[in-house]
Design a protein around this motif. Structure first.
Motif, PDB file in Angstrom:
ATOM      1  N   SER A  75      -3.350  -9.905  -5.409  1.00 39.47           N
ATOM      2  CA  SER A  75      -2.428 -10.673  -4.562  1.00 39.47           C
ATOM      3  C   SER A  75      -2.678 -10.383  -3.091  1.00 39.47           C
ATOM      4  N   ILE A 125       7.127  -4.276  -6.297  1.00 39.07           N
ATOM      5  CA  ILE A 125       6.595  -3.042  -6.868  1.00 39.07           C
ATOM      6  C   ILE A 125       6.888  -1.852  -5.965  1.00 39.07           C
ATOM      7  N   ARG A 173      -0.719  -3.594 -13.557  1.00 40.81           N
ATOM      8  CA  ARG A 173       0.235  -4.089 -12.566  1.00 40.81           C
ATOM      9  C   ARG A 173      -0.243  -3.810 -11.148  1.00 40.81           C
ATOM     10  N   THR A 180      -2.916  -6.293 -10.277  1.00 39.09           N
ATOM     11  CA  THR A 180      -2.361  -7.610  -9.946  1.00 39.09           C
ATOM     12  C   THR A 180      -1.889  -7.638  -8.496  1.00 39.09           C
ATOM     13  N   VAL A 181      -1.246  -6.559  -8.073  1.00 37.85           N
ATOM     14  CA  VAL A 181      -0.822  -6.469  -6.672  1.00 37.85           C
ATOM     15  C   VAL A 181      -2.032  -6.460  -5.746  1.00 37.85           C
ATOM     16  N   GLN A 182      -3.084  -5.736  -6.144  1.00 45.35           N
ATOM     17  CA  GLN A 182      -4.293  -5.695  -5.331  1.00 45.35           C
ATOM     18  C   GLN A 182      -4.890  -7.093  -5.171  1.00 45.35           C
ATOM     19  N   VAL A 186      -4.954  -0.654  -3.550  1.00 44.26           N
ATOM     20  CA  VAL A 186      -3.766  -1.360  -3.068  1.00 44.26           C
ATOM     21  C   VAL A 186      -3.491  -0.995  -1.612  1.00 44.26           C
ATOM     22  N   LEU A 193       3.453  -0.750   1.152  1.00 39.67           N
ATOM     23  CA  LEU A 193       2.312  -0.590   0.248  1.00 39.67           C
ATOM     24  C   LEU A 193       1.179   0.256   0.828  1.00 39.67           C
ATOM     25  N   VAL A 210       5.439 -10.948  -5.504  1.00 38.99           N
ATOM     26  CA  VAL A 210       4.600 -10.001  -6.246  1.00 38.99           C
ATOM     27  C   VAL A 210       4.425  -8.709  -5.464  1.00 38.99           C
ATOM     28  N   ILE A 211       4.130  -8.820  -4.178  1.00 40.17           N
ATOM     29  CA  ILE A 211       3.891  -7.611  -3.393  1.00 40.17           C
ATOM     30  C   ILE A 211       5.187  -6.907  -3.018  1.00 40.17           C
TER      31      ILE A 211
END
Length: 678
Positions: free
Chosen positions: A358, A302, A351, A354-356, A455, A428, A298-299
């Protein structure tokens, strides 16, 4: 500095989408800065109208005019829009109730903690509690006889459920008082019913239930206990967190929502762990078997720069397209109606969120705070050079090396870990054009800016805990991989350079980035101590941050990072500059430290560590500068400062204990250095 009690930073999702701390306070200022001030009075008047269609219109209008507009939101809040909307929750017309709930939900998301506190104080929980059994009964009927249920009616209930759940989630983060009141509602069966029926319900509604549970299980024993002792709940969460390949992945939009649901389910499981037997979940190695395999892709998948470019392109298109509808009673807008561009912007923000999430979960997997229990190993080294409260306390295990694919005895395992986890995190933390806009040029899309900055900081928190864990006892394959250390170090500084140093109201996220990043630098410095050549500009910036920060923890981190840089063997001049600065932080018999007690203790410890080996090339600075006399002059001041530590305050006993040990080490160190003959 001692361990902080059960305290995690950046764990919970922040519901604030549109930061507005930079705006002037007061109704007059809000009125002057809002372009929609003239619409406020008609909206509030129609909210009390005898005509249900006008009341509905007014509730919808609130949602429309506050979107990404904190000035108008503040103006509405000052006119008691919250109280008016809560009144409408008991309206005789169902459509008015639904639209009022949607407006309140949007106010929660865009307004954050202050407006949530106002809602709680105005007793919003009373009507919300009445909605829950009604929603449960209606959903049971729909799920039992899906063909007999009109789609329009189902859609209305799904939207109402999502709005109620999201509002409860936001309220639960307002205060402990609000959280306890929500605990009393006993929401777990209600929320878990949505997760259990995920295949028959809209994913957006299911995700809202999962997000609410994720927040409610964060260090909240009543909810945690209820879930971990219910086999059906645990089985449901496990099936969500570890789904069968290909399930629910039919299209890109659904896929993103599906990933979000699995991430939240994994986060809930981690929040409630350890899971007691006889549950099958108790036999699962949660971090190794679920968290890491799920979250690493996931991370890694992106590109923040790509997301930023997409947002900018959509905003350009939006600026050239006419508005779809005007705000009028004749053409009543829908609160959920958005143009295609707005939906795409929302999808990009989702999206990022969701990364945050994770990253927040991954941060806990890399380093967690143990429950406050008596220390079973009182003889543990208490003069640890990494302060326990610099980041979330680390429980160091082999899991940190992420050796699922390769044995930890293989020297290639750690470089693999650096590539698969650390490098995506480093990517990130790199800001984009929309991450930290200057105060003079507000963000063209605040929700994206808020998500991007979240993020970045969550990725820093994760890196912070990784290097804090590694630095306690770095594997040889890590400490010898100097090039990786230099690369990560330079990447953090590159990100800091892009973030910049603008401070003041409205720049809190920028400051937070710096505060967390210094902790990462300290961790990197400890893992590769003596291998990172100090650069004059970096040393200067660290000193300036230490002098300017009002947070003692940040000053401790700066001192710790400088300590690591000072130990590069051949950096004679930079060692002298750093040591002189650290000496300036020490007290004398008559003057207190200008840095505060905790940073002063760290500075004293740092000087001992730097000059513990008199054979180092830079030790000439200690001898020629007569540092031993300066240290001797500080002993009485150090003693006074340590004795003044208030043991009644949180962390006080631990800080006093560490301070006493550093003072004893300082006295012994001075004796040792005086005994040397050169």
């Amino acid at each position: 500095m001692g361990k902080s009690q059960k305290k995690r930073q950046m764990r919970r999702h922040n519901p604030v989408r549109v930061p507005d701390s930079h705006l002037p306070q007061g109704l007059q200022a809000a009125s002057e800065s809002s372009s929609k001030a003239g619409q406020i009075l008609p909206i509030l008047q129609k909210m009390e109208s005898a005509d249900a269609s006008e009341r509905k219109w007014a509730c919808v209008a609130v949602s429309n005019i506050i979107q990404n507009d904190p000035s108008t939101r503040r103006l509405l809040q000052g006119k008691n829009v919250v109280g008016a909307l809560i009144t409408r929750l008991s309206d005789s017309e169902e459509e008015v109730v639904v639209e009022a709930m949607g407006a309140l939900r949007n106010l929660c998301i865009d307004g954050g903690y202050d407006i949530c506190a106002e809602m709680y104080n105005k007793n919003i929980l009373t009507p919300l509690k009445t909605f829950i059994p009604k929603i449960s009964t209606t959903l049971s009927q729909y799920l039992g006889s899906p063909k007999q249920s009109p789609e329009s009616a189902k859609k209305t209930v799904y939207e109402l459920a999502e709005n109620v759940i999201t509002t409860l989630w936001c309220l639960s983060e307002t205060s402990n008082k609000a959280l306890n009141a929500i605990n009393d509602i006993q929401l777990v069966p209600f929320l878990m019913s949505f997760l259990g029926a995920k295949d028959s319900l809209p994913l957006a509604t299911v995700i809202s239930a999962a997000q609410c549970l994720y927040v409610l299980t964060d260090d909240n024993f009543p909810v945690t206990k209820e879930i971990r002792t219910d086999g059906e709940h645990l089985s449901c969460l496990l099936s969500l967190a570890k789904p069968e390949e290909g399930s629910n992945r039919k299209q890109k939009g659904v896929d993103n929502k599906f990933i979000s649901l699995t991430v939240l389910a994994a986060g809930i499981l981690r929040n409630i762990s350890p899971i007691p037997p006889p549950s099958i979940a108790s036999t699962v190695d949660l971090d190794r078997d679920i968290i890491l395999p799920l979250l690493q892709p996931v991370i890694s998948s992106i590109s923040l720069q790509e997301v930023t470019s997409n947002v900018q392109e959509l905003l350009q298109r939006q600026a050239t397209e006419p508005a779809i509808e005007n705000l009028s009673i004749k053409h009543t807008p829908k609160s959920d109606h958005k143009s295609d561009i707005e939906q795409q912007l929302d999808a990009l923000e989702a999206r990022l969120r969701t990364v945050q999430s994770s990253l927040e979960i991954l941060t806990g997997a890399c380093a967690t705070l143990p429950d406050p229990e008596p220390d079973n190993s009182p003889d543990q080294d208490e003069d640890e050079e990494i302060d326990d409260d610099v980041a979330v306390e680390a429980d160091v295990t082999d899991d940190v090396n992420m050796d699922a694919e390769e044995s930890t005895t293989d020297t290639k395992s750690t470089p693999s870990f650096l590539q698969t986890l650390v490098l995506p995190l480093v990517s990130l933390i790199q800001p984009t054009e929309l991450s930290f806009p200057p105060l003079s040029s507000p963000s063209p899309h605040p929700p994206t800016t808020s998500a991007l900055s979240a993020v970045h900081i969550s990725a820093l928190e994760c890196l912070n805990n990784i290097f804090l864990s590694l630095s306690v006892s770095p594997p040889e394959s890590v400490s010898k991989d100097v090039q990786s250390g230099i690369s990560v170090w330079n990447s953090v500084w590159s990100a800091l350079q892009l973030v910049g140093t603008q401070t003041g109201s409205g720049q809190e996220r920028r400051q937070e980035f710096w505060d967390v990043a210094v902790g990462v630098l300290w961790g990197i410095g400890n893992v590769w101590k003596g291998s990172l050549e100090p650069q004059e500009e970096q040393v200067r910036v660290l000193m300036q941050l230490c002098d300017s920060s009002s947070d003692e923890r940040v000053r401790v981190r700066c001192v710790g990072t400088l300590e690591c840089l000072a130990q590069y063997p051949t950096a004679i001049e930079q060692n002298k500059s750093i040591a002189t600065y650290l000496l300036s932080l020490l007290p004398t018999a008559t003057t207190a430290s200008r840095a505060g007690t905790e940073p002063m203790i760290q500075a004293a410890s740092a000087l001992i560590d730097i000059y513990s080996d008199e054979g180092m090339p830079y030790d000439i600075n200690f001898r020629q500068g007569d540092f031993v006399s300066a240290l001797t002059a500080s002993v009485e001041g150090v003693r006074k400062a340590i004795r003044s530590i208030d043991k009644r305050k949180e962390g006080g006993p631990e800080l006093r204990k560490r301070g006493d040990l550093v003072r004893e080490n300082l006295v012994d160190f001075i004796k040792y250095r005086r005994s040397l003959r050169f």
